[in-house]
Design a protein around this motif. Structure first.
Motif: not given
Length: 232
Positions: A87-95, A170-179
């Motif tokens: 969780v700490s490493a992904a503060p920009d992730a959805p939800y 439609v969806l969230f996607a994460s690739t190459n460190g970006r959301w």
């Protein structure tokens, strides 16, 4: 804070306070809203099935019945730290805010010995993350995705051009460190990928999405998969 987020946070605060409960004044101060708004929120929680209790008079307040608490959870210290690190490493992730609250809920019900060892191990895991995107933007995107509502974006592309457009998420996607927010762009009449960090403003509209599906985005890359909480 969006109302859905406030209701969730309100539930968590009531749960943490256990049998002591909280006064309406304290809850209103905590969430920077009026007492009347807090009481409406509590009524909404009760209507949704949450076991909210109220106790009138001096020393009274509101709380959640004991049955609302999580039962004991068996995790190793390493498993607990793995959740905290993710969780700490992904503060920009959805939800991500809700994920952090969920992890906090789990940690609260660990036995004291495991929690102590997890806290000690957590000090040995460092996370350095870049500044996150606007919380207001992410809240709007999360709400639009969950409710399947059109979201109006002010977006700056990589070439510096800025546009305002309505998008059906439609969806969230994460690739190459970006959301990215992937959705049907009504301005371009096509599916588009929007870098979340380039979205300057986002507002959920009252318009429902027209039904574009994940299949229209195409198959994910070989090394990508949906988030489902289980091993493939």
């Amino acid at each position: 804070m969006k109302r859905a987020e406030r209701l969730h946070a309100l539930t968590e605060m009531l749960r943490r306070n256990g049998s002591r409960g909280c006064t309406a004044d304290r809850l209103a101060s905590e969430f920077d809203v009026s007492v009347r708004t807090v009481k409406r929120d509590l009524e909404a929680l009760a209507r949704s099935g949450a076991p909210v209790w109220s106790r009138p008079g001096p020393g009274g307040g509101y709380g959640l019945a004991v049955a609302a608490s999580l039962p004991p959870i068996s995790l190793s210290p390493a498993q607990a730290v793995a959740l905290m690190a993710a969780v700490s490493a992904a503060p920009d992730a959805p939800y991500s805010d809700l994920a952090a609250a969920g992890v906090g809920k789990i940690l609260d019900v660990l036995d004291p010995g495991t929690r102590g060892r997890a806290d000690e191990l957590a000090h040995r895991v460092w996370v350095d993350v870049p500044p996150t995107s606007s919380r207001a933007v992410r809240s709007a995107l999360e709400e639009a995705m969950a409710e399947q509502r059109v979201v109006r974006l002010r977006y700056t592309a990589s070439d510096g051009s800025t546009t305002t457009r309505d998008v059906e998420p439609v969806l969230f996607a994460s690739t190459n460190g970006r959301w990215y927010l992937v959705g049907w762009c009504r301005l371009r009449d096509a599916m588009r990928w929007f870098t979340v960090s380039r979205i300057e403003r986002a507002n959920v509209t009252g318009a429902a999405c027209s039904g574009h599906t994940v299949a229209e985005v195409g198959a994910p890359p070989a090394n990508a998969r949906p988030v489902h909480g289980r091993d493939a």
